[in-house]
Design an enzyme around this catalytic site. Structure first.
Site, PDB file in Angstrom:
ATOM      1  N   SER A 104       1.319   5.510  10.068  1.00 35.18           N
ATOM      2  CA  SER A 104       2.150   4.681   9.188  1.00 35.18           C
ATOM      3  C   SER A 104       3.557   4.495   9.734  1.00 35.18           C
ATOM      4  O   SER A 104       4.196   3.474   9.463  1.00 35.18           O
ATOM      5  CB  SER A 104       2.194   5.277   7.784  1.00 35.18           C
TER       6      SER A 104
ATOM      7  N   HIS B  14       8.636   7.446   7.241  1.00 33.68           N
ATOM      8  CA  HIS B  14       8.546   5.986   7.225  1.00 33.68           C
ATOM      9  C   HIS B  14       9.908   5.350   7.500  1.00 33.68           C
ATOM     10  O   HIS B  14      10.011   4.364   8.240  1.00 33.68           O
ATOM     11  CB  HIS B  14       8.020   5.511   5.869  1.00 33.68           C
TER      12      HIS B  14
END
EC number: 3.4.21.105
Length: 297
Positions: free
Chosen positions: A128, A182
């Site tokens: 991710s 992230h």
């Protein structure tokens, strides 16, 4: 029989997908299946706070390859494949592989430093961070042509900030996800788009060509009807033209994001201008690149 334009674009996209963009989902799936059988794979590759102090390069480089669940894997594959594919068509297959590794490391190092002080017992894994890196990269690229995006009648936001919305949504919908990981991945993508990672992600073309030569036999084993291998020689012009278009647009707009100036040079602009004159590809639209179909010379 008449076909819808969207179907035609999809049909064209799947006829000769980029080699790495096709192989990466397969490879990640194989790694996941193996990790379900051999739990030591996940244990050895997940990123921990001690990875930096213990100099565990396997964790720092390879944590994006392992995933916790099927849902985790599938969600990442759906989001990752199209944005990596677009990048590969412009920059070449081998260079894209280099970029993926550099982005993983650039994201991992600050995460390890922060985790030592704030969350020493946490571990992260999954691709991710790559997704947010490429989202940040493409957001900067798009903002050079479209500085703002209207999300609602009375809501206009800077285009380069759009990934922040996804970042917040993911943090709310999947609270177990790594918000810091992230965010650091997103920052790495912004830095790459602005040129601050060029010293790491722009190795000499001679190096890339040498790698391509070493794996040429492997490349030739794959039927040419399956994928397209985007060679460095063909990607030089499209990459230079794409970089020049972005730098030129950023120069016009001031190229300033959060106080950081785009790291471009006049040489970049001149090189891109020359390349565009020799290339039939418009990197600002479809980013098709000049690929080498697998199995051909």
């Amino acid at each position: 029989m008449a076909q819808f334009p969207l179907f035609q674009k999809f049909q064209k996209a799947i006829q000769h997908p980029p080699a790495l963009s096709l192989g990466l989902p397969i490879f990640l799936t194989v790694i996941f299946l193996l990790s379900q059988r051999y739990v030591w794979i996940e244990d050895d590759l997940e990123l921990r706070s001690t990875a930096l102090t213990n100099f565990e390069l396997n964790r720092i480089s390879f944590y994006p390859l392992v995933h916790a669940t099927w849902f985790h894997l599938l969600l990442n594959l759906v989001a990752l494949q199209p944005i990596v594919s677009q990048f590969e068509r412009v920059n070449g297959t081998v260079r894209t592989g280099i970029v993926l590794n550099i982005l993983a490391v650039v994201t991992a190092i600050p995460w390890c430093l922060l985790s030592i002080g704030f969350f020493p017992d946490e571990a992260v894994l999954g691709s991710s961070a790559w997704i947010f890196s490429f989202m940040g990269y493409w957001a900067i690229r798009e903002s050079s042509k479209q500085p703002t995006t209207q999300l609602a009648p009375n809501l206009v936001v800077p285009t380069w900030l759009l990934p922040i919305i996804y970042l917040v949504v993911i943090a709310i919908v999947i609270p177990s996800s790594s918000f810091i990981g992230h965010l650091l991945g997103l920052i790495a993508g912004w830095m790459m788009a602005l040129g601050y990672l060029d010293v790491l992600i722009e190795p000499s073309s001679k190096v890339v060509l040498w790698i391509e030569n070493k794996i040429s036999r492997v490349i030739d084993l794959i039927p040419s009807s399956i994928v397209t291998f985007y060679r460095e020689e063909g990607a030089l012009d499209t990459r230079a033209a794409a970089r020049a278009d972005t730098n030129r647009s950023l120069s016009v707009s001031g190229g300033n994001f959060l106080g950081f100036q785009a790291n471009s040079s006049q040489a970049d602009l001149e090189a891109g201008t020359r390349s565009r004159g020799n290339s039939s590809v418009d990197p600002t639209t479809s980013f098709p690149g000049t690929g080498q179909t697998l199995g051909t010379q």
